[in-house]
Structure formats: structure tokens, C-alpha cells
Design a protein around this motif. Structure first.
Motif, PDB file in Angstrom:
ATOM      1  N   LEU A   1      41.629 -16.579  95.672  1.00  0.00           N
ATOM      2  CA  LEU A   1      42.435 -15.026  95.686  1.00  0.00           C
ATOM      3  C   LEU A   1      43.145 -14.646  94.450  1.00  0.00           C
ATOM      4  O   LEU A   1      42.919 -13.672  94.161  1.00  0.00           O
ATOM      5  N   TYR A   2      43.606 -15.562  93.891  1.00  0.00           N
ATOM      6  CA  TYR A   2      44.551 -15.507  92.566  1.00  0.00           C
ATOM      7  C   TYR A   2      43.430 -14.839  91.566  1.00  0.00           C
ATOM      8  O   TYR A   2      43.767 -13.855  90.810  1.00  0.00           O
ATOM      9  N   ASP A   3      42.523 -15.753  91.486  1.00  0.00           N
ATOM     10  CA  ASP A   3      41.480 -15.316  90.206  1.00  0.00           C
ATOM     11  C   ASP A   3      40.822 -13.910  90.961  1.00  0.00           C
ATOM     12  O   ASP A   3      40.485 -12.950  89.886  1.00  0.00           O
ATOM     13  N   MET A   4      40.576 -13.704  92.147  1.00  0.00           N
ATOM     14  CA  MET A   4      39.777 -12.434  92.512  1.00  0.00           C
ATOM     15  C   MET A   4      40.878 -11.414  92.372  1.00  0.00           C
ATOM     16  O   MET A   4      40.236 -10.367  91.824  1.00  0.00           O
ATOM     17  N   PHE A   5      42.116 -11.088  92.666  1.00  0.00           N
ATOM     18  CA  PHE A   5      42.963 -10.271  92.515  1.00  0.00           C
ATOM     19  C   PHE A   5      43.207  -9.992  91.055  1.00  0.00           C
ATOM     20  O   PHE A   5      43.153  -8.721  90.584  1.00  0.00           O
ATOM     21  N   ASN A   6      43.167 -10.925  90.192  1.00  0.00           N
ATOM     22  CA  ASN A   6      43.476 -10.640  88.811  1.00  0.00           C
ATOM     23  C   ASN A   6      42.348 -10.133  87.948  1.00  0.00           C
ATOM     24  O   ASN A   6      42.437  -9.639  86.779  1.00  0.00           O
ATOM     25  N   ARG A   7      41.037 -10.247  88.554  1.00  0.00           N
ATOM     26  CA  ARG A   7      40.122  -9.433  87.903  1.00  0.00           C
ATOM     27  C   ARG A   7      40.205  -8.006  87.830  1.00  0.00           C
ATOM     28  O   ARG A   7      39.598  -7.236  87.322  1.00  0.00           O
ATOM     29  N   ARG A   8      41.073  -7.583  88.942  1.00  0.00           N
ATOM     30  CA  ARG A   8      41.326  -6.002  89.051  1.00  0.00           C
ATOM     31  C   ARG A   8      42.229  -5.526  88.016  1.00  0.00           C
ATOM     32  O   ARG A   8      43.521  -6.244  88.001  1.00  0.00           O
ATOM     33  N   GLU A   9      41.971  -4.658  86.993  1.00  0.00           N
ATOM     34  CA  GLU A   9      43.029  -4.179  85.900  1.00  0.00           C
ATOM     35  C   GLU A   9      44.281  -3.677  86.549  1.00  0.00           C
ATOM     36  O   GLU A   9      45.187  -3.755  86.163  1.00  0.00           O
ATOM     37  N   ASP A  10      44.072  -3.103  87.812  1.00  0.00           N
ATOM     38  CA  ASP A  10      45.251  -2.530  88.379  1.00  0.00           C
ATOM     39  C   ASP A  10      45.928  -3.337  89.350  1.00  0.00           C
ATOM     40  O   ASP A  10      46.981  -2.909  89.965  1.00  0.00           O
ATOM     41  N   MET A  11      45.851  -4.638  89.352  1.00  0.00           N
ATOM     42  CA  MET A  11      46.607  -5.365  90.181  1.00  0.00           C
ATOM     43  C   MET A  11      47.073  -6.848  89.349  1.00  0.00           C
ATOM     44  O   MET A  11      46.395  -7.110  88.198  1.00  0.00           O
ATOM     45  N   TRP A  12      48.260  -7.319  89.748  1.00  0.00           N
ATOM     46  CA  TRP A  12      48.610  -8.394  89.072  1.00  0.00           C
ATOM     47  C   TRP A  12      49.065  -9.208  90.327  1.00  0.00           C
ATOM     48  O   TRP A  12      50.049  -9.108  91.140  1.00  0.00           O
TER      49      TRP A  12
ATOM     50  N   MET B   1      27.604 -16.936  99.687  1.00  0.00           N
ATOM     51  CA  MET B   1      28.438 -17.895  99.083  1.00  0.00           C
ATOM     52  C   MET B   1      28.164 -18.141  97.426  1.00  0.00           C
ATOM     53  O   MET B   1      28.995 -18.832  97.067  1.00  0.00           O
ATOM     54  N   THR B   2      27.199 -17.561  96.993  1.00  0.00           N
ATOM     55  CA  THR B   2      26.600 -17.748  95.890  1.00  0.00           C
ATOM     56  C   THR B   2      27.262 -16.424  94.772  1.00  0.00           C
ATOM     57  O   THR B   2      28.121 -16.806  93.636  1.00  0.00           O
ATOM     58  N   ASP B   3      26.894 -15.424  95.175  1.00  0.00           N
ATOM     59  CA  ASP B   3      27.274 -14.246  94.497  1.00  0.00           C
ATOM     60  C   ASP B   3      28.640 -13.703  95.096  1.00  0.00           C
ATOM     61  O   ASP B   3      28.706 -12.667  95.593  1.00  0.00           O
ATOM     62  N   THR B   4      29.816 -14.724  94.625  1.00  0.00           N
ATOM     63  CA  THR B   4      31.155 -14.086  95.203  1.00  0.00           C
ATOM     64  C   THR B   4      31.960 -14.559  94.278  1.00  0.00           C
ATOM     65  O   THR B   4      31.595 -15.237  93.046  1.00  0.00           O
ATOM     66  N   PHE B   5      33.329 -14.437  94.564  1.00  0.00           N
ATOM     67  CA  PHE B   5      34.565 -14.902  93.893  1.00  0.00           C
ATOM     68  C   PHE B   5      34.517 -16.314  93.646  1.00  0.00           C
ATOM     69  O   PHE B   5      34.815 -16.965  95.089  1.00  0.00           O
ATOM     70  N   TYR B   6      34.975 -16.925  92.618  1.00  0.00           N
ATOM     71  CA  TYR B   6      35.397 -18.443  92.545  1.00  0.00           C
ATOM     72  C   TYR B   6      36.012 -18.367  91.172  1.00  0.00           C
ATOM     73  O   TYR B   6      35.447 -18.009  90.007  1.00  0.00           O
ATOM     74  N   PRO B   7      36.957 -19.329  91.022  1.00  0.00           N
ATOM     75  CA  PRO B   7      37.706 -19.420  89.603  1.00  0.00           C
ATOM     76  C   PRO B   7      37.045 -20.257  88.723  1.00  0.00           C
ATOM     77  O   PRO B   7      36.826 -21.621  88.839  1.00  0.00           O
ATOM     78  N   GLU B   8      36.606 -19.904  87.450  1.00  0.00           N
ATOM     79  CA  GLU B   8      36.104 -20.826  86.356  1.00  0.00           C
ATOM     80  C   GLU B   8      37.551 -21.490  85.694  1.00  0.00           C
ATOM     81  O   GLU B   8      37.177 -22.069  85.072  1.00  0.00           O
ATOM     82  N   LYS B   9      38.721 -20.531  85.767  1.00  0.00           N
ATOM     83  CA  LYS B   9      39.804 -20.957  84.913  1.00  0.00           C
ATOM     84  C   LYS B   9      40.909 -21.138  86.035  1.00  0.00           C
ATOM     85  O   LYS B   9      41.720 -20.236  85.844  1.00  0.00           O
ATOM     86  N   PRO B  10      40.731 -22.317  86.939  1.00  0.00           N
ATOM     87  CA  PRO B  10      41.955 -22.472  87.826  1.00  0.00           C
ATOM     88  C   PRO B  10      43.094 -22.687  86.986  1.00  0.00           C
ATOM     89  O   PRO B  10      43.148 -23.771  86.130  1.00  0.00           O
ATOM     90  N   VAL B  11      44.506 -22.369  87.697  1.00  0.00           N
ATOM     91  CA  VAL B  11      45.705 -22.707  86.986  1.00  0.00           C
ATOM     92  C   VAL B  11      45.737 -24.198  86.993  1.00  0.00           C
ATOM     93  O   VAL B  11      45.736 -24.541  88.125  1.00  0.00           O
ATOM     94  N   THR B  12      46.311 -24.966  85.917  1.00  0.00           N
ATOM     95  CA  THR B  12      46.394 -25.964  86.032  1.00  0.00           C
ATOM     96  C   THR B  12      47.816 -26.440  85.785  1.00  0.00           C
ATOM     97  O   THR B  12      48.324 -26.119  84.830  1.00  0.00           O
TER      98      THR B  12
END
Length: 619
Positions: free
Chosen positions: A59-70, A240-251
């Protein structure tokens, strides 16, 4: 440079200050002046546990893809910082900006287990947000809950403005768009909640009224306004394939509980174990595409620097491309020192072959989860494992060089007899015997068998939601029987026995099937000092007992009481796709000791086919 919410002086006095400073690899920093919506995502437990949770990363990755959301993050401050924040009146802050959580538009809390409920109140309290939703104004964020425990939101109803029922990838953006419209229009807080309730999957507790019978059971639960639906339908991601998933998870900078890349290979489960809530909630089972998983595995390892990748699902052996995926990971990363972790495998020849490729057999232990010692009880719970399969799997493992085995069982299951309880020790003995039948040249050192028992908790939306729970004393008596029986076995020196805490289990059972009345107890327990209840060193059962007594709530009403088939449950207003008629049939089949086929062997008519996807449409 960000200004930290905590001074160096404070940070120097608390354990693991890196929990609170943010700035981790792949954390998202935005200009707050250029965003319309600020969403703070919360895991109500300590940082190291919360950072291991995949749902928040998605969800963190998904929300932050929106320019109007942080989207930012917050976790429960540990007890040392909790005390300082109260003493110095420091409001709870988000990691990325270090801004107070109370200044955000939304506070989203994932509710993964019942024993974090007092921590949810800690989060609200430290954030200086009124605990009760009814006391919040337009100055406060909307508090929204999600995750598995949201499928019975009623014990927490008074503390949340909304609950999201289902998988977050589907309706959250619609809710955010609605919020922007509402804020521009200047309508009341209740007006927004009424509009939100019309979005599929959004449950607004304040828009519903519960009536009770004289015996304390629910007479009815009905919407108070036309905007609130009678049934709230679970939301699912079908592709489950064409959906959101983080390529850069917070580490994180410090070691998290699961210090590795997590690759979710599928959602749901085909098995239908009758005690398992996740197996019912996440139906139908849905797989991710093999090529997508290969791509994400490479991206995530490259972008995090982790040296381990875990293939996550409820039953990894059932993923149809597991062999190909493991072979790819071995070829791609095996020589680079990357470990591959495979939890949730069934112990059969295929799985053992896969594990022998990725594990150092001499160092690792195998995990079996028979759940019950006797075949009769395994049939009752629909485990779908015969003793022959268990012993055959153990034999193949021993011949393959494994010598350490962990066995997981449950005590207190419906229809359990003393013979079923003793069968746990007898099965462990048979597995030990199987080891010593293995030719000496194939054995790897001394045989070690660790038997662990947890105590059974009936969960909503399972066939066992009608089951009576044992008392604390009954649970402990059963553990004593297992312990005694293990000591009687010939190979007892090869065995070790652990069991769960019984008083925690009883409380979990009350919170799992509780109604709105239980909310008062949660609040009272928190006021008395209950916090981090899932941590054994912090769990204070005596305070919980006092809270129940002071609120006039009978614990046995939620645990040992018999439930009629037609009783209205607190969660019955939620439609998870699996029908109540199916759950009743499975409850009946449990008592008849009849097994139901898994979803690939044939459709059992659970109702989830209505979603139009998943393995139930392959046959």
C-alpha cells in the motif's frame, strides 16, 4: 535536512533510536506543499515487526505512485519512548516527515492480530487523536482499519471511523478521490462517512445500530441511514499479475523480524482447513504470473541489498510454477550467496526436492504442521494429511540428510479426546523411530524433534466459528497430558516439548469473536496499563481480568458458551464470498469426521466462485 521530532538527548536514552528517525533506503520523501492527501500507515507494534509486514509495503508503494498523495509510516513506540513522549507531551510523528500524525488526512491502521488492540489505543492516544470516533472533528484525521482482524471489527468499532474490508489494491483510490471532493465542498465529517459507506468494502460503524436479546446475543444489526448497505462485501484483487507490488521496498537500518525480500507468489489457499481463517477469507486462491515474479525478484534484490528472498503464501507447495521459480532463483542468485526461504511447504517428495536445492540440509530444520496427532482429528479439521504421508515425508527427509524436525499441533480442537491428545506424543515417537530406521550412513547426527502446541482459538468465517473454547485450566491440563506422554516414549531424549500461554489464548478468543461491548474492556485494560500484549514479558493478565470485572463483561459468554446454528454473529453483516450455508455444512462434516476435497480436486460450493477468478474456475 529534515528536523527530527526527537532531540539527540532523547534518542540517546532509548533502545534502538533507528526505530524513530526514518530516512531508510527506498523511503519516499515528497514536498508536502505539492500533495493534496497525506496518509499515515500504521502497524500497531514495534518497528521491527511492522517493517516485516508485506501489506504495508504494497500500500505504501501504491499510494506513493499518486502524485497528489504522500504516504508515510508510523509504528508503536517502545515502552521507553512511550513514557518520555507522555512526560514531555511529544505528539506521535510519522517517520518520513517527522510531522505529527494528528495533522494527516488519514491514519490507516493494519490489524493483523487481536493482541495488538491496546496498542491501537496507544497510537491514537500518543497522536493526540480522541480515542472514540464520535469525539473527532474536521481537525482530526479519518482513522481507517484493515487487515484480517477487520473481518470482525466490532470490538474496535467505537475507535475507528471506517474499516476497509478486503484487499487494499481495489477501492482505496476511489476513497481518496471522494475525500478530495468532500474537502473542496466543505461538508460535515458525517457527510463524508455517509458517502464513503457507499464505496464497496467500506464499513462505517457509526452508521449501524446493534440490538441485543435478553441472553446477550445479537437480535439485529441494521443501518441507521439509507447510505449504509446492509451487507459489506469483501474486495479482492482478481488479476494478481497486473497489479501493484513494490519493486523498491523500504529497507530498514536495523534488523527486522523478517530481514529479507518477500515475494508473494499467490494469495488464498485451496486446502480448506476448518480452523484456518486466512484460508476462508482469501478465497479464491489466485496465483501470480511466473514471469512477473522473476522480474520482481531481480528488482527487489537489486534495490534492497538483501541476501535472502522468501517466497510467501499460505501453501507454497500448491503454487503451480514453484519448481520453475526456484530453479530460476537458484540459477540467477545461487552463486551470489542469496538464500531462498520457502515457508508454508507441505512435506512431500516434490517439496523436499525443492528444499534440498535451496537449503543447507545439515544446518536447517524441517517444519511439519500435522495440527492433530490422530487421523480421526485430522479428518475433523480437514487437514488432508494421512499418517502414511507424514511418516513417508519424514523418512524421505531423513534419507536426504535432515535430522531436525519441528512439529506443530493444536490442543483444544472440537471433538478432541484424551486419545487424540496422547496421539501427539505417539506421532512424534513414530517419526523418531523412522529416523532410526534410516541407514546409519544416510543419517546426519543426532535426531532432534521439537513438538510445539498452540491452543485452538475459534475464528470468524470458519466452520469452527460455532465451537466452544476450552478454559485456561482445560488447555493447561491437555498440555500436561502431552508432556507426560512424551516422557513415556522410548525416544523421549530426542524430543523437546513447548506449549503456548493459555491465558493469552483465552483473551485472543474473546477479542476474535467479541461484539461492541468488548470495546469498553479494551479501553479499560489500556487505561490500566496494558500494552504490547503479544509480548509475553509485557502481557498482564490480571489487569485484563480486572477490566472485564469492572465493565461487567462475562468472559465465558465469548469463550465456553455453546452457540446455536442460527445465532447472529457480530460479523454477519460482512459478505466474504464464502457462504454461511457452506460453513454450516463444514461444521456438520467435522462432527461426522468427513473430509472435503481441496479446490483443485473439485468444487465444494463455498460460494467464492462468484468472484469470477482463481483456481475454482480451472475445473
Amino acid at each position: 535536512m529534515r528536523k527530527l521530532a526527537l532531540s539527540d538527548e532523547i534518542l540517546m536514552t532509548v533502545e534502538k533510536p533507528a526505530r524513530y528517525i526514518g530516512g531508510e533506503v527506498n523511503a519516499v520523501i515528497k514536498d508536502k506543499e505539492k500533495t493534496d492527501i497525506r496518509f499515515c500507515m500504521c502497524f500497531p507494534d514495534v518497528y521491527e515487526i511492522g517493517m516485516s509486514h508485506l501489506g504495508i509495503q504494497i500500500l505504501y508503494d501504491m499510494f506513493n505512485r499518486r502524485e497528489d498523495m504522500w504516504c508515510e509510516r508510523v509504528y508503536s513506540p517502545w515502552t521507553d519512548l512511550d513514557r518520555i513522549m507522555r512526560e514531555k507531551n511529544i505528539p506521535l510523528f510519522a517517520l518520513e516527515s517527522q510531522d505529527p500524525v494528528k495533522d494527516f488526512d488519514f491514519l490507516g491502521i493494519t490489524i493483523q492480530y487481536e493482541m495488538c488492540y491496546t496498542n491501537i489505543l496507544q497510537i491514537l492516544d500518543l497522536a493526540q487523536i480522541p480515542l472514540e470516533a464520535s469525539e473527532r472533528t474536521k481537525e482530526h484525521p479519518f482513522v481507517i482499519g484493515g487487515g484480517p482482524c477487520a473481518y470482525n471489527p466490532e470490538p474496535l468499532a467505537e475507535f475507528f471511523d471506517m474499516f476497509y474490508i478486503g484487499e487494499g489494491e481495489t477501492q482505496y483510490f476511489r476513497l481518496m478521490d471522494l475525500y478530495k471532493e468532500w474537502r473542496a465542498g466543505g461538508a460535515s465529517r458525517e457527510a463524508f462517512l455517509k458517502q464513503a459507506a457507499q464505496i464497496p468494502g467500506i464499513y462505517v460503524p457509526s452508521l449501524y445500530e446493534v440490538a441485543y436479546k435478553e441472553d446477550g446475543t445479537i437480535a439485529s444489526m441494521a443501518p441507521r441511514c439509507p447510505e449504509a448497505p446492509e451487507k459489506v462485501k469483501k474486495q479482492l484483487v482478481l488479476d494478481m499479475t497486473d497489479t501493484f507490488y513494490p519493486e523498491k521496498p523500504v529497507t530498514p537500518f536495523i534488523k527486522a523480524t523478517q530481514d529479507r525480500v518477500v515475494l508473494e507468489i499467490q494469495r488464498g489457499c485451496i486446502r480448506g482447513c476448518r480452523f484456518c481463517q486466512a484460508g476462508m477469507l482469501y478465497r479464491p486462491a489466485r496465483e501470480r504470473d511466473l514471469e512477473m515474479l522473476k522480474k520482481y525478484a531481480c528488482s527487489m534484490l537489486k534495490n534492497t541489498g538483501y541476501e535472502e528472498i522468501s517466497l510467501s503464501s499460505l501453501s507454497s507447495s500448491d503454487y503451480s510454477c514453484l519448481g520453475e521459480l526456484v530453479n530460476f532463483l537458484m540459477e540467477e542468485f545461487g552463486s551470489k550467496g542469496i538464500n531462498i526461504s520457502l515457508p508454508s511447504l507441505r512435506i512431500d517428495a516434490f517439496s523436499l526436492d525443492v528444499m534440498s536445492k535451496v537449503q543447507d540440509v545439515r544446518k536447517s530444520s524441517l517444519t511439519f504442521a500435522p495440527e492433530a496427532g490422530s487421523q480421526r482429528l485430522r479428518d475433523v479439521i480437514n487437514k488432508g494429511l494421512t499418517e502414511e504421508v507424514i511418516l513417508s515425508g519424514a523418512g524421505q527427509a531423513f534419507e536426504g540428510g535432515w535430522s531436525r524436525v519441528k512439529l506443530y499441533f493444536m490442543l483444544g480442537l472440537p471433538t478432541e479426546t484424551e486419545e487424540d491428545i496422547k496421539s501427539i506424543a505417539w506421532l512424534a515417537e513414530k517419526i523418531a523411530e523412522r529416523y532410526y530406521e534410516t541407514p546409519k550412513e544416510q543419517r546426519n547426527g543426532k535426531c532432534q524433534i521439537v513438538v510445539s502446541t498452540s491452543f485452538f482459538v475459534p475464528k470468524p468465517f470458519t466452520p469452527f466459528q460455532w465451537a466452544q473454547m476450552c478454559t485456561k485450566e482445560e488447555f493447561l491440563q491437555r498440555a500436561y497430558v502431552v508432556n507426560h506422554e512424551i516422557k513415556e516414549q522410548k525416544n523421549r531424549k530426542s524430543m523437546k516439548y513447548n506449549w503456548h500461554e493459555a491465558d493469552v489464548t483465552v483473551l485472543e478468543g474473546i477479542l476474535a469473536r467479541g461484539d461492541r461491548k468488548v470495546g469498553a474492556v479494551i479501553r479499560r485494560a489500556y487505561e490500566k496499563g496494558c500494552l504490547f500484549d503479544s509480548w509475553s514479558e509485557w502481557f498482564r493478565n490480571s489487569l485484563w481480568l480486572e477490566a472485564f470485572e469492572e465493565c461487567g463483561i462475562d468472559m465465558n459468554f465469548y469463550t465456553t458458551r455453546k452457540r446455536a446454528l442460527d445465532e447472529i454473529f457480530p460479523w454477519d453483516f460482512i459478505d466474504i464470498g464464502v457462504s454461511r450455508a457452506f460453513l454450516e455444512r463444514e461444521w456438520s462434516k467435522a462432527h461426522e469426521e468427513k473430509v472435503t476435497k481441496n479446490c483443485r480436486q473439485g468444487c465444494s460450493g463455498c460460494g467464492a466462485a462468484a468472484y469470477g477468478g482463481g483456481v475454482c474456475h480451472e475445473h
